[in-house]
Motif scaffolding. Structure first.
Motif, PDB file in Angstrom:
ATOM      1  N   ASP A 114      29.730  22.582-102.892  1.00  0.00           N
ATOM      2  CA  ASP A 114      30.841  22.462-104.072  1.00  0.00           C
ATOM      3  C   ASP A 114      32.217  22.604-103.660  1.00  0.00           C
ATOM      4  O   ASP A 114      32.781  22.696-104.470  1.00  0.00           O
ATOM      5  CB  ASP A 114      30.315  23.359-105.106  1.00  0.00           C
ATOM      6  CG  ASP A 114      30.405  24.911-104.286  1.00  0.00           C
ATOM      7  OD1 ASP A 114      30.473  24.911-103.121  1.00  0.00           O
ATOM      8  OD2 ASP A 114      30.301  25.932-105.116  1.00  0.00           O
TER       9      ASP A 114
ATOM     10  N   ILE B 118      24.875  36.535-101.615  1.00  0.00           N
ATOM     11  CA  ILE B 118      25.469  35.900-102.602  1.00  0.00           C
ATOM     12  C   ILE B 118      25.472  34.629-102.487  1.00  0.00           C
ATOM     13  O   ILE B 118      25.327  33.456-103.174  1.00  0.00           O
ATOM     14  CB  ILE B 118      26.510  36.671-103.452  1.00  0.00           C
ATOM     15  CG1 ILE B 118      25.896  38.009-103.792  1.00  0.00           C
ATOM     16  CG2 ILE B 118      27.289  35.982-104.540  1.00  0.00           C
ATOM     17  CD1 ILE B 118      27.176  39.098-104.202  1.00  0.00           C
TER      18      ILE B 118
ATOM     19  N   ARG C  45      24.435  32.447-100.104  1.00  0.00           N
ATOM     20  CA  ARG C  45      23.243  31.570 -99.912  1.00  0.00           C
ATOM     21  C   ARG C  45      22.551  31.408-101.526  1.00  0.00           C
ATOM     22  O   ARG C  45      22.006  30.404-101.520  1.00  0.00           O
ATOM     23  CB  ARG C  45      22.363  32.503 -99.016  1.00  0.00           C
ATOM     24  CG  ARG C  45      22.802  32.260 -97.516  1.00  0.00           C
ATOM     25  CD  ARG C  45      21.807  32.680 -96.500  1.00  0.00           C
ATOM     26  NE  ARG C  45      20.947  34.029 -97.145  1.00  0.00           N
ATOM     27  CZ  ARG C  45      21.225  35.286 -96.791  1.00  0.00           C
ATOM     28  NH1 ARG C  45      22.587  35.341 -96.249  1.00  0.00           N
ATOM     29  NH2 ARG C  45      20.795  36.237 -97.366  1.00  0.00           N
ATOM     30  N   ARG C  46      22.484  32.296-102.143  1.00  0.00           N
ATOM     31  CA  ARG C  46      21.863  32.064-103.383  1.00  0.00           C
ATOM     32  C   ARG C  46      22.661  31.058-104.412  1.00  0.00           C
ATOM     33  O   ARG C  46      22.018  30.446-105.158  1.00  0.00           O
ATOM     34  CB  ARG C  46      21.826  33.536-104.356  1.00  0.00           C
ATOM     35  CG  ARG C  46      20.402  34.275-103.521  1.00  0.00           C
ATOM     36  CD  ARG C  46      20.082  35.278-104.397  1.00  0.00           C
ATOM     37  NE  ARG C  46      21.258  36.107-104.812  1.00  0.00           N
ATOM     38  CZ  ARG C  46      21.588  37.442-104.188  1.00  0.00           C
ATOM     39  NH1 ARG C  46      20.772  37.745-103.185  1.00  0.00           N
ATOM     40  NH2 ARG C  46      22.499  38.077-104.633  1.00  0.00           N
ATOM     41  N   THR C  47      24.047  31.154-104.371  1.00  0.00           N
ATOM     42  CA  THR C  47      24.691  30.472-105.535  1.00  0.00           C
ATOM     43  C   THR C  47      25.427  29.216-104.866  1.00  0.00           C
ATOM     44  O   THR C  47      25.960  28.341-105.593  1.00  0.00           O
ATOM     45  CB  THR C  47      25.846  31.384-105.686  1.00  0.00           C
ATOM     46  OG1 THR C  47      26.740  31.805-105.040  1.00  0.00           O
ATOM     47  CG2 THR C  47      25.189  32.589-106.697  1.00  0.00           C
ATOM     48  N   LYS C  48      25.574  28.987-103.449  1.00  0.00           N
ATOM     49  CA  LYS C  48      26.161  27.940-102.889  1.00  0.00           C
ATOM     50  C   LYS C  48      25.241  27.062-101.990  1.00  0.00           C
ATOM     51  O   LYS C  48      24.929  27.719-101.067  1.00  0.00           O
ATOM     52  CB  LYS C  48      27.319  28.246-102.118  1.00  0.00           C
ATOM     53  CG  LYS C  48      28.681  28.910-103.148  1.00  0.00           C
ATOM     54  CD  LYS C  48      29.659  29.162-102.304  1.00  0.00           C
ATOM     55  CE  LYS C  48      30.936  29.799-102.927  1.00  0.00           C
ATOM     56  NZ  LYS C  48      31.348  28.814-103.763  1.00  0.00           N
ATOM     57  N   ARG C  49      24.885  25.880-102.592  1.00  0.00           N
ATOM     58  CA  ARG C  49      24.117  24.971-101.562  1.00  0.00           C
ATOM     59  C   ARG C  49      24.794  24.350-100.534  1.00  0.00           C
ATOM     60  O   ARG C  49      26.233  23.878-100.388  1.00  0.00           O
ATOM     61  CB  ARG C  49      23.471  23.929-102.701  1.00  0.00           C
ATOM     62  CG  ARG C  49      22.399  22.948-101.961  1.00  0.00           C
ATOM     63  CD  ARG C  49      22.110  22.086-103.082  1.00  0.00           C
ATOM     64  NE  ARG C  49      23.004  21.184-103.813  1.00  0.00           N
ATOM     65  CZ  ARG C  49      22.971  19.976-103.843  1.00  0.00           C
ATOM     66  NH1 ARG C  49      21.810  19.514-103.387  1.00  0.00           N
ATOM     67  NH2 ARG C  49      23.912  19.227-104.506  1.00  0.00           N
TER      68      ARG C  49
END
Length: 193
Positions: A91, A148, A150-154
């Motif tokens: 992103d 956070i 790792r969980r929210t950003k690909r």
């Protein structure tokens, strides 16, 4: 390994630098860790591994990175190989630009480009992120913040025929390096035949 650019891509704490060093130890490749560029700026703004980095810092870092890529493309010996490291997110348009500029550098050298996507378990990340060595290198040391991300950003989506994916959770760096070198050598061999 000759005229090859290996690009190690992964979230914080996945082992990019450690594996990059292992590749360099096993070959004649040269390492351009992303923190070589980052830390020129981070050391001046007193980056602490926990505080949000000002957006302007990334523009300055990109200028340094681009100069390094010009050196790789135009000044470095043609048979030289390089290992680059980076945490690139899908992103972030600047991250796509970073990736594209490395691909273009390999093309300018008429070299082999090998993107390697590294991953690891959440537990491995949690152990690695808060290390003293990471702090000394001005890297992120906030395990919760990294989780956070790792969980929210690909990670950047990399669609390349030479792509290699490696899970580093339990894989020793020397073995990961050997897999990458063997992969790059196989590509070079197929290119010659």
């Amino acid at each position: 390994m000759q005229n090859t650019i290996i690009y190690l891509i992964g979230h914080y704490g996945v082992g990019k630098l450690t594996i990059g060093k292992a590749i360099v130890e096993a070959t004649t490749a040269r390492l351009f860790d992303n923190h070589l560029a980052n830390n020129v700026i981070f050391s001046l703004i007193r980056e602490d591994g926990r505080t949000k980095i000002p957006e302007r810092a990334w523009d300055l870092i990109m200028t340094i990175r681009r100069q390094a890529l010009i050196a790789i493309a135009e000044i470095a010996p043609r048979d030289a190989s390089f290992v680059l490291t980076n945490a690139l997110m899908e992103d972030d348009p600047l991250d796509r630009q970073c990736y594209d500029e490395v691909v273009a550098t390999a093309r300018r050298r008429d070299g082999i480009f090998v993107p390697v996507l590294l991953s690891a378990s959440d537990e491995a990340h949690a152990r690695r992120i808060p290390s003293l060595e990471r702090g000394e290198r001005l890297k992120m040391t906030d395990a919760e913040g990294a989780a956070i991300v790792r969980r929210t950003k690909r990670l950047l989506v990399v669609d390349h025929s030479h792509r290699l994916d490696i899970d580093t959770t339990t894989l020793p760096a020397a073995e990961a390096a050997r897999r990458i070198i063997d992969h790059a050598d196989a590509i070079a061999l197929s290119r010659r035949t």
